[in-house]
Structures are given as C-alpha cells and as structure tokens.
Design an enzyme around this catalytic site. Structure first.
Site, mmCIF file in Angstrom:
data_model
loop_
_atom_site.group_PDB
_atom_site.id
_atom_site.type_symbol
_atom_site.label_atom_id
_atom_site.label_comp_id
_atom_site.label_asym_id
_atom_site.label_seq_id
_atom_site.Cartn_x
_atom_site.Cartn_y
_atom_site.Cartn_z
ATOM 1 N N CYS A 1 61.810 65.617 51.139
ATOM 2 C CA CYS A 1 60.849 66.416 51.901
ATOM 3 C C CYS A 1 60.071 65.450 52.791
ATOM 4 O O CYS A 1 60.661 64.512 53.331
ATOM 5 C CB CYS A 1 59.947 67.224 50.968
ATOM 6 S SG CYS A 1 59.024 66.222 49.780
ATOM 7 N N LYS A 2 58.792 65.627 52.930
ATOM 8 C CA LYS A 2 58.000 64.698 53.732
ATOM 9 C C LYS A 2 57.593 63.476 52.915
ATOM 10 O O LYS A 2 57.770 62.345 53.348
ATOM 11 C CB LYS A 2 56.751 65.384 54.289
ATOM 12 C CG LYS A 2 55.901 64.455 55.144
ATOM 13 C CD LYS A 2 54.689 65.151 55.717
ATOM 14 C CE LYS A 2 53.859 64.168 56.544
ATOM 15 N NZ LYS A 2 52.640 64.794 57.051
#
Length: 96
Positions: free
Chosen positions: A57-58
């Site tokens: 994800c981030k």
C-alpha cells in the site's frame, strides 16, 4: 504483487510494474466473493488461492490488513512488502 491503495492514489503516483490493483478500503470483501463477481468488479481474474500474493500500500498498514483478509479467505502463500510504496519510491524503484 497486489497494490491495495485506492485508484485515485495510483493516478498520482503510479504503481510497481506488474502490480494489480485491489483496493482494500473500498473492497474489503474482494477475496471472499465468487471468482466471477471478482472478475466483473475488477476486470481481471482473481489471483489463485494457491499462488503467491504479495501486498503493498502506501506505508504498510493496509497491506497488512489485506494479507490478513486473504489468509482468512484461504490464501496460503501470502506476503507483505513492509515499506510498501514509500520504500519503493525512496529506493528509486521503477514506476508503471
């Protein structure tokens, strides 16, 4: 490799080459729905439950959640990219 960020995030940053996008926040049921519904929703076949799946994800929080959801749904070869996108970007990884 599975990018679990939302599509709008990918529009701003791009993604790791070859990654598919299964946004976990807006689609937490993705690994629990029928294969046909999955393909209708995302436009590509659901990853095989016996194949390798590495989530990012981030920063790593959503990827951990997505890996857990996949395991709960029967996926056994599940991994996470702990540094996720921020690490990839910092190290100068290629972007698609």
């Amino acid at each position: 490799i599975i990018d679990v960020r939302e599509p709008s995030e990918l529009q701003h940053t791009g993604r790791i080459p070859g990654a598919i996008n299964i946004p976990v926040t807006s689609n937490p049921d993705s690994f629990h729905i029928a294969a046909e519904e999955f393909e209708d929703r995302f436009g590509f076949p659901r990853p095989a439950a016996d194949g390798e799946a590495v989530f990012y994800c981030k920063a790593g929080v959503r990827s951990r959640a997505a890996a857990g959801l996949a395991r709960d749904a029967g996926w056994t070869r599940v991994g996470e990219y702990p540094g996720s996108w921020l690490d990839w970007e910092k190290r100068g990884g290629k972007v698609e």
